[in-house]
Design a protein around this motif. Structure first.
Motif, PDB file in Angstrom:
ATOM      1  N   SER A  87       0.877  -1.165   0.000  1.00 31.91           N
ATOM      2  CA  SER A  87       0.000   0.000   0.000  1.00 31.91           C
ATOM      3  C   SER A  87       0.917   1.218   0.000  1.00 31.91           C
ATOM      4  CB  SER A  87      -0.870   0.010   1.264  1.00 31.91           C
ATOM      5  OG  SER A  87      -0.034   0.193   2.398  1.00 31.91           O
ATOM      6  N   GLN A 143       1.026   3.513   2.102  1.00 31.93           N
ATOM      7  CA  GLN A 143       1.505   3.711   3.468  1.00 31.93           C
ATOM      8  C   GLN A 143       2.681   2.800   3.805  1.00 31.93           C
ATOM      9  OE1 GLN A 143      -1.686   3.728   6.313  1.00 31.93           O
ATOM     10  NE2 GLN A 143      -0.391   2.647   7.746  1.00 31.93           N
ATOM     11  N   LEU A 189       2.320   9.612   9.681  1.00 39.25           N
ATOM     12  CA  LEU A 189       0.967   9.418  10.188  1.00 39.25           C
ATOM     13  C   LEU A 189       0.981   8.742  11.562  1.00 39.25           C
ATOM     14  CD1 LEU A 189      -0.965   8.042   7.095  1.00 39.25           C
ATOM     15  CD2 LEU A 189      -1.210  10.276   8.157  1.00 39.25           C
ATOM     16  N   LEU A 237      -1.332   6.563  13.657  1.00 42.12           N
ATOM     17  CA  LEU A 237      -2.544   5.815  13.366  1.00 42.12           C
ATOM     18  C   LEU A 237      -3.342   5.507  14.623  1.00 42.12           C
ATOM     19  CD1 LEU A 237      -1.115   3.380  10.707  1.00 42.12           C
ATOM     20  CD2 LEU A 237      -2.528   5.400  10.342  1.00 42.12           C
ATOM     21  N   GLN A 238      -4.663   5.513  14.447  1.00 42.45           N
ATOM     22  CA  GLN A 238      -5.524   5.129  15.560  1.00 42.45           C
ATOM     23  C   GLN A 238      -5.561   3.605  15.671  1.00 42.45           C
ATOM     24  OE1 GLN A 238      -8.879   7.636  16.589  1.00 42.45           O
ATOM     25  NE2 GLN A 238      -9.139   8.059  14.418  1.00 42.45           N
ATOM     26  N   ASP A 239      -5.811   3.119  16.867  1.00 42.16           N
ATOM     27  CA  ASP A 239      -5.845   1.677  17.064  1.00 42.16           C
ATOM     28  C   ASP A 239      -7.090   1.073  16.422  1.00 42.16           C
ATOM     29  OD1 ASP A 239      -3.546   1.822  18.515  1.00 42.16           O
ATOM     30  OD2 ASP A 239      -4.600   2.073  20.441  1.00 42.16           O
ATOM     31  N   VAL A 240      -6.914  -0.139  15.940  1.00 48.00           N
ATOM     32  CA  VAL A 240      -8.039  -0.888  15.397  1.00 48.00           C
ATOM     33  C   VAL A 240      -8.924  -1.330  16.578  1.00 48.00           C
ATOM     34  CG1 VAL A 240      -8.647  -2.976  14.085  1.00 48.00           C
ATOM     35  CG2 VAL A 240      -6.549  -1.729  13.544  1.00 48.00           C
ATOM     36  N   ALA A 241     -10.249  -1.212  16.404  1.00 42.87           N
ATOM     37  CA  ALA A 241     -11.148  -1.654  17.473  1.00 42.87           C
ATOM     38  C   ALA A 241     -10.946  -3.148  17.717  1.00 42.87           C
ATOM     39  CB  ALA A 241     -12.597  -1.378  17.081  1.00 42.87           C
ATOM     40  N   LEU A 262     -13.796  -7.532  18.133  1.00 44.34           N
ATOM     41  CA  LEU A 262     -15.047  -7.566  17.395  1.00 44.34           C
ATOM     42  C   LEU A 262     -15.259  -8.953  16.789  1.00 44.34           C
ATOM     43  CD1 LEU A 262     -14.897  -4.142  15.514  1.00 44.34           C
ATOM     44  CD2 LEU A 262     -15.760  -4.664  17.792  1.00 44.34           C
ATOM     45  N   PRO A 263     -16.512  -9.420  16.768  1.00 38.74           N
ATOM     46  CA  PRO A 263     -16.762 -10.725  16.159  1.00 38.74           C
ATOM     47  C   PRO A 263     -16.478 -10.672  14.661  1.00 38.74           C
ATOM     48  CG  PRO A 263     -18.835  -9.641  16.714  1.00 38.74           C
ATOM     49  CD  PRO A 263     -17.741  -8.780  17.274  1.00 38.74           C
ATOM     50  N   ALA A 264     -15.824 -11.712  14.136  1.00 37.17           N
ATOM     51  CA  ALA A 264     -15.526 -11.766  12.713  1.00 37.17           C
ATOM     52  C   ALA A 264     -16.821 -11.936  11.930  1.00 37.17           C
ATOM     53  CB  ALA A 264     -14.598 -12.933  12.433  1.00 37.17           C
ATOM     54  N   ARG A 265     -16.768 -11.534  10.668  1.00 39.45           N
ATOM     55  CA  ARG A 265     -17.938 -11.715   9.809  1.00 39.45           C
ATOM     56  C   ARG A 265     -17.472 -12.477   8.555  1.00 39.45           C
ATOM     57  NH1 ARG A 265     -22.841  -8.804   9.751  1.00 39.45           N
ATOM     58  NH2 ARG A 265     -21.964  -7.076  10.943  1.00 39.45           N
ATOM     59  N   PRO A 266     -17.241 -13.781   8.719  1.00 38.68           N
ATOM     60  CA  PRO A 266     -16.806 -14.553   7.562  1.00 38.68           C
ATOM     61  C   PRO A 266     -17.989 -14.815   6.638  1.00 38.68           C
ATOM     62  CG  PRO A 266     -17.090 -16.000   9.443  1.00 38.68           C
ATOM     63  CD  PRO A 266     -17.385 -14.598   9.916  1.00 38.68           C
ATOM     64  N   PRO A 267     -17.723 -15.123   5.372  1.00 37.83           N
ATOM     65  CA  PRO A 267     -18.836 -15.506   4.503  1.00 37.83           C
ATOM     66  C   PRO A 267     -19.415 -16.840   4.971  1.00 37.83           C
ATOM     67  CG  PRO A 267     -16.722 -15.807   3.374  1.00 37.83           C
ATOM     68  CD  PRO A 267     -16.425 -15.164   4.686  1.00 37.83           C
ATOM     69  N   GLN A 307     -18.522 -12.112  -0.632  1.00 39.50           N
ATOM     70  CA  GLN A 307     -19.971 -12.237  -0.770  1.00 39.50           C
ATOM     71  C   GLN A 307     -20.488 -13.190   0.302  1.00 39.50           C
ATOM     72  OE1 GLN A 307     -19.930 -13.387  -4.825  1.00 39.50           O
ATOM     73  NE2 GLN A 307     -20.033 -11.286  -5.560  1.00 39.50           N
ATOM     74  N   ARG A 308     -21.706 -13.671   0.171  1.00 42.17           N
ATOM     75  CA  ARG A 308     -22.281 -14.626   1.119  1.00 42.17           C
ATOM     76  C   ARG A 308     -22.286 -14.075   2.547  1.00 42.17           C
ATOM     77  NH1 ARG A 308     -21.702 -15.529  -3.306  1.00 42.17           N
ATOM     78  NH2 ARG A 308     -20.579 -17.140  -4.424  1.00 42.17           N
ATOM     79  N   GLY A 329     -20.406 -11.836   4.079  1.00 46.25           N
ATOM     80  CA  GLY A 329     -19.167 -11.448   4.749  1.00 46.25           C
ATOM     81  C   GLY A 329     -19.000  -9.929   4.776  1.00 46.25           C
ATOM     82  N   ASP A 358      -5.557   4.520   2.193  1.00 42.96           N
ATOM     83  CA  ASP A 358      -4.729   4.046   3.303  1.00 42.96           C
ATOM     84  C   ASP A 358      -5.422   4.253   4.643  1.00 42.96           C
ATOM     85  OD1 ASP A 358      -2.421   3.004   2.241  1.00 42.96           O
ATOM     86  OD2 ASP A 358      -1.411   4.943   2.087  1.00 42.96           O
ATOM     87  N   ARG A 396     -15.492  -1.582  12.889  1.00 44.17           N
ATOM     88  CA  ARG A 396     -14.369  -2.392  12.410  1.00 44.17           C
ATOM     89  C   ARG A 396     -13.422  -1.555  11.535  1.00 44.17           C
ATOM     90  NH1 ARG A 396     -14.877  -7.726  12.359  1.00 44.17           N
ATOM     91  NH2 ARG A 396     -17.075  -7.860  11.840  1.00 44.17           N
ATOM     92  N   HIS A 448     -10.863   3.029  12.410  1.00 48.89           N
ATOM     93  CA  HIS A 448      -9.470   3.499  12.502  1.00 48.89           C
ATOM     94  C   HIS A 448      -8.947   4.035  11.167  1.00 48.89           C
ATOM     95  CE1 HIS A 448      -9.288  -0.618  11.024  1.00 48.89           C
ATOM     96  NE2 HIS A 448      -8.161  -0.278  10.442  1.00 48.89           N
ATOM     97  N   PRO A 487     -23.367 -11.096  12.265  1.00 48.01           N
ATOM     98  CA  PRO A 487     -22.454 -11.945  11.499  1.00 48.01           C
ATOM     99  C   PRO A 487     -22.761 -13.421  11.794  1.00 48.01           C
ATOM    100  CG  PRO A 487     -21.239 -10.596  13.103  1.00 48.01           C
ATOM    101  CD  PRO A 487     -22.691 -10.400  13.369  1.00 48.01           C
ATOM    102  N   TYR A 523     -13.427   7.749  17.516  1.00 43.39           N
ATOM    103  CA  TYR A 523     -12.521   7.780  16.377  1.00 43.39           C
ATOM    104  C   TYR A 523     -12.545   9.081  15.585  1.00 43.39           C
ATOM    105  CZ  TYR A 523     -11.202   2.915  16.953  1.00 43.39           C
ATOM    106  OH  TYR A 523     -10.682   1.750  17.429  1.00 43.39           O
TER     107      TYR A 523
END
Ligand code: SF4
Ligand code: SF4
Lengths: 582, 193
Positions: free
Chosen positions: A312, A314, A325, A327-331, A334-339, B44-45, B47, B65, B82, B85, B102, B123
Motif C-alpha cells: 500500500s 503507506q 501518520l 494511526l488510531q488503534d483498530v477496534a 469484534l466478532p468476525a464476519r466470515p462468509p 460475498q455470502r 461477509g 490508506d 471495524r 481506525h 455476522p 474515532y
C-alpha cells in the motif's frame, strides 16, 4: 458507446480485446479474472466461451491462433498451472494470429489458495510478460501485447493482480481494428507439429526471440522513466507503481510495463542517474534478482519489503521514508464476519450430516469450501481444482478398512469442478479399486465465482441453449455400480445414504442435485420459531444460517428467524430437538 | 482541489458497490479523475465488504490508506466500528445504525458487541448516525438504505444535487428511480442542520 467510462481492469481488458480485433476468447472462471470473459461476451463480434478448464481454454486459443485469428485466453493465476502444458510448447510453435494469455494473480489471497507470482511463467516458458497498472493501460496494453505477439511470433503473458483487475478508473474508447485478412488454415508442419525433430529446430529460435525481445524492451512504449529528484530511484510495476507515486511523489521512477524480458541498458542508465536504487515489487524478487545479476547496485528491495501479501502507499512510505501518520488503534475484540452458505443453500444439510458422522472430508474448490469455516468446520483438506477425489483415493488406500468412521473419507466436489478436472480422478478411482464415497454437489452453476454457465447448465456463455451433461450417466459409464441420488434438504435421507455407502466396500457416487439458491432464487414459505417451545439450546445455530439469530433476554434466550432472509429450506427445523421451528 | 478519500464499509448484499458506483459516476461527471477499488469473491455470502473511492485532479492508488479517509460511510454499525481506525484525523464518520448479525453471532459463538455507537465516537470529532433502515422503510423499500446514505454524504461533497439525481436516473431501472430519489432526499435531510 460513450467515449469515456469508469471500467474495472477486467472490463477494460475486454474492451481492449474488442478494439484490437480479437476474434476468439476462451476462459475458465476464477476470481479475480472472471469478469473478463463475462464482458467480452457482450461484444457480438467476438466468439467467446467458457471452457471446462484452463488447459482446454488454452488449447482452444492455440487452435484459434494457428488459424490466424487474434485470440484472448483468460484465467486466474493457478489456472496457468493447469494450462501450462499447452502454453510451454505453444511458446515453441509460436502464433498465427496474436495470442494474449491473461493471468490474474491474487496477492494477499483474497480468493485463492496460494499467491504464486506468475511473472515467473514468462521466464520459465520464455515468453514476454506485459503488466498494466490501471484500467486505461489494461485496455491499451492488450492491443500492444497482440502486436508484440505477432511481431515476435510468441504468445504473450498478460499479468494483472487483484487490485488492477477489480479497481475501476477512467478509460477512453477507440474504434475496433479491422483485420487485414480473414482467419485461414495454412498447413505448416515444421512450425506447428512439435515432433522432436521439429522441436529441436525451434528451441534455438526461442532463445533468439528472447534476445530480440530484450532489444525491443529497451525502447518499448511499455517501459518509461519518470525523472524527478535523483536521490531515490524506484524500479516498479503494475499496481505498485500507483502506490509508489502516492507514497514518494519526489522520487524518480522506472515503470516497467513489459516485465519480462527486462531492458538491461534502460535499467543501467536509470540506476546511474540516481543515488539510491530501490526495487519495489509485490511477491517474488523477480526484478531484483535479475537486476543484481546485471551487476547493478540495488540499495533496497526485498531486504525491506515482504515476499508475502499486498503493498500500500503507506507501507512504502514507512519503509522508504519515515511515516508521518499517527494511526488510531483498530477496534479490538469484534466478532468476525466470515462468509457463510447462503440461506437455503443445499450444501448446508450435507455438511451438517458430514460433521455429525465425523468422517474425513476431502474437499475441493467452490462454495462448499466454506464448510471448513466455523461453526461447521467439516472440510478437512483442499488443495486445488479437482483434487478431492484423487486425494480421497490416496488416503483410503493407505488406511486399513474398518468400521471407524473417523478413518473413512468422503470426497466432496461441485459440478463445475467435477467437469474441470474431477472426472479423471473419478475414473482413476474406479479403475484402481477405490473405496471412498464421492459426493458430487450438483447445483447447476459455478457458484463461488458468481454463477457462470458450465457444461451442466444447459446454456453457453453467450446464452444459447446447450447440452446439459448428465453426471449420474457419466459415473455409470465410467463403470461405477453404485450411483445414488439424495435430496439435500432431507437430512434423514442424507444420513442414511451416507451411512450405507460408507459401509459399502466399493467406490460409490452420491449425486446431490439441488440448484444454487443465489443463482436460481428459490424460495418456499418462511419458517418461524415458537418461542414457547424454543429452549435456547443453540443446536439450530450450528447449521450456520444468517437468517437465524439468538435473542438473549435476562433469564430467557431463544432463536429468531429473519423473514427477509429465510427461504424456507427447513434444515434448521430438522436439527431442532424440541420441534420449535415450523 | 484536494483529493477526497471515501471508505465504504458494510455487509455483502447491502448495496455497498452500488453506492460506490454512484459516487464514482458523480465525480466523473464533475470532470474529476476517479478510482474505486473493492475485492470480491469470498466477501460475498454475507461477509464483510469494503470499497474504496478516491477522486480529485489526479489519482494514483485506487486504495484508501488507513488514517487517510476523509469520510467513512458505514452501512452497518459493527462494520463501521471495524473500519473506524481508517478515518483521517479531521475526517467524518457517517453511518447507518442498523444491525446485521455476522454468522459467528448467529451461531452463538460470539456476541454482538454492546456500546458500538459510543466507541465509534472515539474515532472522529465528527460522527453522524443515520437511521438508514427506518428512512428506507419510509420510502417503502428497505433496500434503498444505501441510497439514503449516499444522500447523506452528498451533502458534504462539492457536487450539485442535479448531478446525483442524474446518475441515479441513469443506473437504476426506471421503476426504482422515483423511490430512490426520495431516499436520496431523506438522506440529505437527515444530516441537514
Ligand atoms: S452461492 Fe449458491 S452454492 Fe454458493 S453458498 Fe450461496 S446458495 Fe450455496
Ligand atoms: S429454513 Fe432455517 S436454515 Fe433454511 S433458510 Fe430458513 S432459517 Fe435458514
Amino acid at each position: 458507446m460513450p467515449e469515456r467510462a469508469i471500467l474495472s481492469g477486467n472490463e477494460a481488458i475486454a474492451r481492449g480485446a474488442y478494439e484490437a480485433g480479437v476474434v476468439l476468447a476462451s476462459a475458465y472462471p476464477g476470481t479475480p479474472s472472471t469478469e473478463i470473459l463475462e464482458n467480452v461476451s457482450k461484444y457480438k463480434d467476438i466468439y467467446s466461451e467458457w471452457s471446462p478448464n484452463e488447459k482446454v481454454a488454452m488449447e482452444v486459443g492455440v487452435g484459434s491462433s494457428i488459424a490466424g485469428a487474434r485470440t484472448l485466453v483468460a484465467m486466474k493465476h493457478v489456472g496457468v498451472n493447469v494450462a501450462a502444458d499447452a502454453l510451454f510448447t505453444f511458446s515453441y510453435t509460436g502464433v498465427g494470429g496474436g495470442l494474449v494469455l491473461v493471468s490474474a494473480d491474487d496477492p494477499a489471497m483474497h480468493s485463492s489458495q496460494n499467491e504464486q507470482d506468475n511473472r515467473n511463467y514468462g521466464k520459465f516458458a520464455k515468453i514476454p510478460v506485459v503488466e498494466p497498472s490501471d484500467s486505461q493501460e489494461a485496455k491499451e496494453f492488450v492491443g500492444l501485447a497482440l502486436e508484440i505477439s505477432e511481431e515476435f511470433d510468441t504468445p504473450v503473458l498478460f499479468r494483472t493482480t487483484t487490485r488492477v483487475s477489480h479497481s475501476k478508473s477512467l478509460v477512453s474508447f477507440a474504434e475496433r481494428r479491422v483485420a487485414e485478412k480473414k482467419p485461414e488454415l495454412v498447413k505448416d508442419m515444421p512450425k506447428y507439429t512439435m515432433l522432436p525433430a521439429f522441436g529441436r529446430r525451434k528451441h534455438p529460435l526461442v532463445e533468439e526471440r528472447i534476445e530480440k525481445l530484450k532489444a525491443y524492451a529497451e525502447s518499448s512504449p511499455l517501459n518509461r522513466i519518470e525523472m524527478a529528484d535523483t536521490k531515490i530511484g524506484v524500479v516498479t510495476n503494475g499496481i505498485t507503481y500507483q502506490y509508489v507515486k502516492d507514497a514518494l511523489p519526489e522520487a524518480s521512477v522506472l515503470k516497467l510495463g513489459m516485465t519480462y524480458p527486462l531492458p538491461t541498458k534502460l535499467i543501467k542508465d536509470f540506476a546511474a542517474q540516481v543515488d539510491q536504487l530501490y526495487v519495489i515489487e509485490e511477491l517474488d524478487p523477480f526484478f531484483e534478482e535479475q537486476i543484481r545479476l546485471m551487476g547493478v547496485d540495488v540499495a533496497h528491495g526485498k531486504d525491506l519489503f515482504s515476499l508475502c501479501g499486498e503493498f500500500s502507499p503507506q507501507l512504502i512510505r514507512e519503509k522508504v521514508v519515515e511515516s508521518s501518520l499517527t494511526l488510531q488503534d483498530v477496534a479490538e475484540g469484534l466478532p468476525a464476519r466470515p462468509p457463510a452458505f447462503c440461506p437455503g443453500c443445499s450444501h448446508r444439510g450435507i455438511f451438517t450430516i458430514l460433521k455429525k458422522l465425523k468422517v474425513f472430508v476431502s474437499g475441493d474448490i467452490g462454495c462448499y469450501t466454506l464448510g471448513a469455516l466455523p461453526p461447521i468446520q467439516a472440510l478437512h483438506s483442499c488443495v486445488c481444482m479437482g483434487a478431492s477425489i484423487g486425494m480421497a483415493h490416496g488416503m483410503s488406500h493407505v488406511i486399513e478398512t474398518g468400521d471407524d468412521l473417523t478413518q473413512k473419507t468422503v470426497a466432496v466436489i461441485g459440478d463445475s469442478t467435477f467437469f474441470h478436472s474431477g472426472m479423471t480422478g473419478l475414473l482413476n478411482s474406479v479403475y484402481n479399486k477405490g473405496i471412498s464415497v464421492v459426493m458430487i454437489l450438483d447445483n447447476r452453476t459455478t457458484g463461488m465465482t458468481g454463477g457462470q454457465e458450465n457444461p451442466g447448465t444447459g446454456k453457453t456463455l453467450s446464452g444459447e441453449d446447450a447440452i446439459s451433461a448428465d453426471i449420474p450417466a457419466m459415473a455409470r459409464a465410467f463403470g461405477i455400480q453404485e450411483v445414488v441420488a439424495v435430496d439435500p434438504y432431507n437430512l434423514e435421507e442424507v444420513e442414511d445414504t451416507l451411512r450405507a455407502e460408507l459401509a459399502n466396500p466399493q467406490l460409490s457416487v452420491i449425486v446431490v442435485e439441488a440448484p444454487c439458491v443465489l443463482r436460481y432464487r428459490i424460495s418456499k414459505p418462511v419458517l418461524k420459531v415458537d418461542p414457547e417451545k424454543c429452549t435456547g439450546c443453540k443446536r439450530c445455530l450450528q447449521v450456520s444460517c444468517n437468517a437465524l439469530s439468538l435473542i438473549e433476554e435476562d433469564d430467557n434466550s431463544y432463536v429468531e428467524i429473519d423473514p427477509n432472509l429465510c427461504v424456507g429450506c427447513t434444515v434448521c427445523a430438522q436439527v431442532c430437538k424440541f420441534d420449535a421451528i415450523s | 482541489m484536494k483529493n477526497i478519500n471515501i471508505l465504504l464499509a458494510g455487509v455483502g448484499g447491502q448495496g455497498v458497490l452500488l453506492a460506490s458506483q454512484i459516487l464514482t459516476r458523480v465525480a466523473m461527471a464533475a470532470g474529476l479523475d476517479v478510482k474505486q477499488s473493492e475485492v470480491h469473491g469470498m466477501s460475498q455470502r454475507g461477509g464483510s465488504v469494503t470499497s474504496h473511492v478516491r477522486f480529485g485532479d489526479k489519482i494514483y492508488s485506487p486504495t484508501v490508506d488507513d488514517g487517510t479517509a476523509d469520510f467513512l460511510l458505514g452501512f452497518e454499525r459493527l462494520e463501521t466500528l471495524r473500519n473506524a481506525h481508517c478515518v483521517a484525523p479531521d475526517g467524518k464518520i457517517l453511518y447507518n445504525t442498523m444491525r446485521i448479525n455476522p454468522s459467528t453471532v448467529a451461531s452463538g459463538e460470539a456476541s454482538y458487541p454492546e456500546g458500538i455507537e459510543a466507541n465509534i465516537k472515539k474515532y472522529a470529532a465528527d460522527v453522524i448516525a443515520v437511521d438508514g433502515l427506518g428512512l428506507a422503510e419510509r420510502v417503502g423499500n428497505v433496500r434503498a438504505a444505501n441510497t439514503v446514505l449516499v444522500g447523506a454524504i452528498s451533502s458534504f461533497l462539492p457536487f450539485p444535487e442535479t448531478l446525483w439525481e442524474a446518475q441515479l436516473q441513469e443506473i437504476l431501472p426506471a421503476k426504482l428511480v422515483e423511490l430512490n430519489l426520495r431516499a436520496l432526499e431523506l438522506g440529505r435531510q437527515a444530516v441537514a442542520g
